[in-house]
Enzyme design. Structure first.
Site, PDB file in Angstrom:
ATOM      1  N   ASN A 104       4.412  11.456   0.291  1.00 16.16           N
ATOM      2  CA  ASN A 104       3.522  11.627  -0.866  1.00 16.16           C
ATOM      3  C   ASN A 104       2.317  10.710  -0.716  1.00 16.16           C
ATOM      4  O   ASN A 104       2.419   9.627  -0.135  1.00 16.16           O
ATOM      5  CB  ASN A 104       4.263  11.274  -2.159  1.00 16.16           C
ATOM      6  CG  ASN A 104       3.415  11.505  -3.403  1.00 16.16           C
ATOM      7  OD1 ASN A 104       2.726  12.528  -3.518  1.00 16.16           O
ATOM      8  ND2 ASN A 104       3.443  10.569  -4.341  1.00 16.16           N
ATOM      9  N   HIS A 106      -0.451   8.634  -3.001  1.00 16.10           N
ATOM     10  CA  HIS A 106      -0.643   8.153  -4.375  1.00 16.10           C
ATOM     11  C   HIS A 106      -1.901   7.287  -4.425  1.00 16.10           C
ATOM     12  O   HIS A 106      -2.053   6.364  -3.617  1.00 16.10           O
ATOM     13  CB  HIS A 106       0.573   7.334  -4.837  1.00 16.10           C
ATOM     14  CG  HIS A 106       0.409   6.848  -6.237  1.00 16.10           C
ATOM     15  ND1 HIS A 106       0.563   7.671  -7.334  1.00 16.10           N
ATOM     16  CD2 HIS A 106       0.056   5.631  -6.728  1.00 16.10           C
ATOM     17  CE1 HIS A 106       0.319   6.975  -8.435  1.00 16.10           C
ATOM     18  NE2 HIS A 106       0.015   5.736  -8.094  1.00 16.10           N
ATOM     19  N   SER A 133      -2.026   4.808  -1.197  1.00 15.64           N
ATOM     20  CA  SER A 133      -0.780   4.549  -0.471  1.00 15.64           C
ATOM     21  C   SER A 133      -0.156   5.878  -0.056  1.00 15.64           C
ATOM     22  O   SER A 133      -0.200   6.853  -0.805  1.00 15.64           O
ATOM     23  CB  SER A 133       0.233   3.824  -1.371  1.00 15.64           C
ATOM     24  OG  SER A 133      -0.311   2.647  -1.908  1.00 15.64           O
ATOM     25  N   ASP A 142       6.954   7.437  -7.405  1.00 10.42           N
ATOM     26  CA  ASP A 142       5.950   6.585  -6.735  1.00 10.42           C
ATOM     27  C   ASP A 142       6.575   5.284  -6.235  1.00 10.42           C
ATOM     28  O   ASP A 142       5.877   4.283  -6.069  1.00 10.42           O
ATOM     29  CB  ASP A 142       4.776   6.259  -7.672  1.00 10.42           C
ATOM     30  CG  ASP A 142       4.014   7.510  -8.089  1.00 10.42           C
ATOM     31  OD1 ASP A 142       3.995   8.483  -7.308  1.00 10.42           O
ATOM     32  OD2 ASP A 142       3.450   7.514  -9.197  1.00 10.42           O
ATOM     33  N   GLU A 171      -8.311   8.544   1.388  1.00  8.32           N
ATOM     34  CA  GLU A 171      -7.130   9.425   1.401  1.00  8.32           C
ATOM     35  C   GLU A 171      -7.229  10.416   2.553  1.00  8.32           C
ATOM     36  O   GLU A 171      -6.264  10.663   3.277  1.00  8.32           O
ATOM     37  CB  GLU A 171      -7.017  10.192   0.079  1.00  8.32           C
ATOM     38  CG  GLU A 171      -6.750   9.298  -1.119  1.00  8.32           C
ATOM     39  CD  GLU A 171      -6.448  10.084  -2.398  1.00  8.32           C
ATOM     40  OE1 GLU A 171      -5.916  11.201  -2.308  1.00  8.32           O
ATOM     41  OE2 GLU A 171      -6.739   9.564  -3.488  1.00  8.32           O
TER      42      GLU A 171
HETATM   43  C1  GRF Z   1      -5.509  12.633  -5.023  1.00  9.60           C
HETATM   44  O1  GRF Z   1      -6.165  11.499  -5.511  1.00  9.60           O
HETATM   45  C2  GRF Z   1      -4.067  12.335  -4.830  1.00  9.60           C
HETATM   46  O2  GRF Z   1      -3.845  11.062  -4.310  1.00  9.60           O
HETATM   47  C3  GRF Z   1      -3.607  12.432  -6.255  1.00  9.60           C
HETATM   48  O3  GRF Z   1      -4.242  13.572  -6.761  1.00  9.60           O
HETATM   49  C4  GRF Z   1      -5.471  13.728  -6.076  1.00  9.60           C
HETATM   50  C5  GRF Z   1      -5.428  15.099  -5.481  1.00  9.60           C
HETATM   51  O4  GRF Z   1      -6.600  15.410  -4.847  1.00  9.60           O
HETATM   52  N1  GRF Z   1      -2.215  12.374  -6.430  1.00  9.60           N
HETATM   53  P1  GRF Z   1      -6.707  16.746  -3.978  1.00  9.60           P
HETATM   54  O5  GRF Z   1      -6.005  17.852  -4.754  1.00  9.60           O
HETATM   55  O6  GRF Z   1      -6.073  16.479  -2.655  1.00  9.60           O
HETATM   56  O7  GRF Z   1      -8.182  16.991  -3.885  1.00  9.60           O
END
Ligand code: GRF
Length: 201
Positions: A104, A106, A133, A142, A171
């Site tokens: 996952n 987060h 993370s 989480d 990310e």
């Molecule tokens: C990201 O910030 C992810 O970490 C969180 O939700 C958001 C999703 O973004 N849990 P996307 O759908 O990948 O654009």
């Protein structure tokens, strides 16, 4: 390796994974969304990846929803299950089934700021840094072992949206990198610990 990606929204992380799939030795077998309007479904369609919408509002219980998600995942017999902005909580039985195979992302520096609205909460708490993370999924929300994090500075001028944008950039770099560790066989969950190249993280 074969992977199934679960999403709920925009799917920008899914897009980053799709764009890197060849480089990270990942074959995305299908995308599952609990939200029929998720833009990530369009991204998957554009990439020719089979999609399944499993709308959680159509189920009487978490167990019933998880059962259908699980049946759908298992049809593809994936090596890895990737939660990329998937906004539902799974039952413990579901999570156990994929122990050591489910990752996952987060948007916080776990264990800080578990749960929702992390960017605003980071600003409200006057944090100087924030980030993302990637962790193995365990029954604790989480709370599974963290594999990797990227940090960003919180600027005085930031609001939740500007901060979220900078975290998202991290990310999109970090998730494919960690998935690649997994597909290379370098990453595992052992005795509740994330292990990379034989060393506990
Ligand atoms: C990201 O910030 C992810 O970490 C969180 O939700 C958001 C999703 O973004 N849990 P996307 O759908 O990948 O654009």
């Amino acid at each position: 390796m074969r992977g199934v990606v679960l999403i709920s929204g925009s799917g920008s992380n899914l897009q980053a994974i799709i764009d890197q799939a060849d480089n990270i030795d990942l074959n995305i077998s299908c995308v599952i969304s609990n939200n029929a309007d998720a833009y990530g479904l369009t991204r998957a369609n554009n990439a020719g990846i089979p999609c399944h919408v499993i709308d959680h509002t159509q189920f009487d219980s978490r167990e019933a929803f998880d059962q259908v998600v699980s049946e759908t995942i298992n049809r593809y017999n994936p090596d890895i299950i990737i939660l990329a902005g998937f906004m539902r909580i799974f039952t413990e039985a579901f999570v156990q089934q994929y122990c050591g195979k489910m990752l996952n992302i987060h948007p916080s520096l776990l264990p800080k700021f578990q749960g929702l609205n992390t960017h605003q909460r980071v600003i409200d708490a006057n944090e100087k840094e924030h980030g993302v993370s990637i962790h193995f999924v365990t029954a604790e929300l989480d709370g599974g072992p963290v594999i990797a994090q990227s940090r960003v500075a919180v600027l005085p001028s930031d609001d939740a949206s500007s901060l979220a944008k900078r975290v998202l950039i991290e990310e999109h770099k970090l998730f494919p990198k960690v998935i690649h560790w997994f597909t290379q066989g370098r990453l595992e969950l052992n005795n509740g610990k994330a292990i990379l190249d034989g060393k506990a993280l």
